[in-house]
Design a protein around this motif. Sequence first.
Motif, PDB file in Angstrom:
ATOM      1  N   VAL A  31      90.981 -29.549 -16.338  1.00 55.77           N
ATOM      2  CA  VAL A  31      90.892 -28.425 -17.269  1.00 55.77           C
ATOM      3  C   VAL A  31      89.978 -27.367 -16.653  1.00 55.77           C
ATOM      4  N   PRO A  32      90.170 -26.104 -16.983  1.00 57.04           N
ATOM      5  CA  PRO A  32      89.282 -25.068 -16.451  1.00 57.04           C
ATOM      6  C   PRO A  32      87.937 -25.086 -17.161  1.00 57.04           C
ATOM      7  N   LYS A  38      91.889 -21.246 -13.527  1.00 55.65           N
ATOM      8  CA  LYS A  38      93.145 -21.037 -14.236  1.00 55.65           C
ATOM      9  C   LYS A  38      93.639 -22.332 -14.864  1.00 55.65           C
ATOM     10  N   LEU A  39      94.426 -22.192 -15.926  1.00 54.08           N
ATOM     11  CA  LEU A  39      95.052 -23.349 -16.548  1.00 54.08           C
ATOM     12  C   LEU A  39      96.003 -24.018 -15.564  1.00 54.08           C
ATOM     13  N   LEU A  40      96.098 -25.314 -15.662  1.00 52.68           N
ATOM     14  CA  LEU A  40      97.028 -26.065 -14.822  1.00 52.68           C
ATOM     15  C   LEU A  40      98.467 -25.712 -15.193  1.00 52.68           C
ATOM     16  N   ASP A  41      99.299 -25.523 -14.184  1.00 55.28           N
ATOM     17  CA  ASP A  41     100.728 -25.289 -14.398  1.00 55.28           C
ATOM     18  C   ASP A  41     101.385 -26.656 -14.618  1.00 55.28           C
ATOM     19  N   ASP A  78      88.904 -28.683 -24.339  1.00 54.58           N
ATOM     20  CA  ASP A  78      88.608 -27.360 -24.887  1.00 54.58           C
ATOM     21  C   ASP A  78      88.924 -27.250 -26.369  1.00 54.58           C
ATOM     22  N   ALA A  79      89.191 -28.391 -27.008  1.00 55.69           N
ATOM     23  CA  ALA A  79      89.402 -28.396 -28.454  1.00 55.69           C
ATOM     24  C   ALA A  79      88.078 -28.437 -29.210  1.00 55.69           C
ATOM     25  N   SER A 114      77.476 -31.384 -14.610  1.00 53.11           N
ATOM     26  CA  SER A 114      78.747 -30.756 -14.950  1.00 53.11           C
ATOM     27  C   SER A 114      78.539 -29.349 -15.504  1.00 53.11           C
ATOM     28  N   TYR A 115      79.459 -28.470 -15.163  1.00 53.89           N
ATOM     29  CA  TYR A 115      79.405 -27.100 -15.658  1.00 53.89           C
ATOM     30  C   TYR A 115      80.116 -27.024 -17.001  1.00 53.89           C
ATOM     31  N   HIS A 116      79.419 -26.508 -18.014  1.00 50.98           N
ATOM     32  CA  HIS A 116      80.023 -26.169 -19.296  1.00 50.98           C
ATOM     33  C   HIS A 116      79.688 -24.706 -19.570  1.00 50.98           C
TER      34      HIS A 116
END
Length: 215
Positions: A31-32, A38-41, A78-79, A114-116
């Motif tokens: 996940v970004p 970018k969002l995963l395709d 991201d929910a 981790s980056y948030h």
Amino acid sequence: AIESTMDIAGKVHQEAGIDFEFVDFGGGVGVPYTPEEKLLDLDKFAEVNVGLFKEKLEQYDMGNPTMYLEPGRYLVADACVLLVTVNSVKQSYRKFIGVDAGFHTLLRPAMYDSYHHIVDASKMDAPMTQEVDVAGNVCESGDLFARDRPMPDVEEGDVLGILNAGAYGFTMSSNYNSRPLASEVLVTDGKCNLVRERETFEDLYDKQMVPPHLK
């Protein structure tokens, strides 16, 4: 990873005569976390990986086992947003923004670095004017949500949103340092529903029993 796993499964099938009902590739659907990612395709992801899976099935004559994936983080990360209130702004050798949660609430930044992404929900359109450390409320030097993070002019009382808290957030939270667990609110179409009450100190003491000789 799929290619390597299928090579192992194929050799096991050929040399040990084992027919697989399924091959489980675990997680790994990203996940970004930063605004630049970018969002995963998903369509491309499925096309490439399912194609490779089928190719290996044919190569090793493995029949028709099911392909399993476990995209849990992708579904829930991201929910969820952890909302915290700024309770102190301290200028020392660095600038610290103190908030009313800590690594007992969201452990990943302290444990994994981790980056948030963090936003000032009280002033979403304000320009970035400084770099700050966002610190938790547990008395340990490692209790940091972010270091050298660009932020606007944060003030006491501002509400910050720490994003992507849905994966490994509440499930890794704890009562460390005698801190009650946070509440959870479900937001659907702009409507808010409390789905888990905030713990109290009384909840922490509820299951404790004092031996008779100490009363």
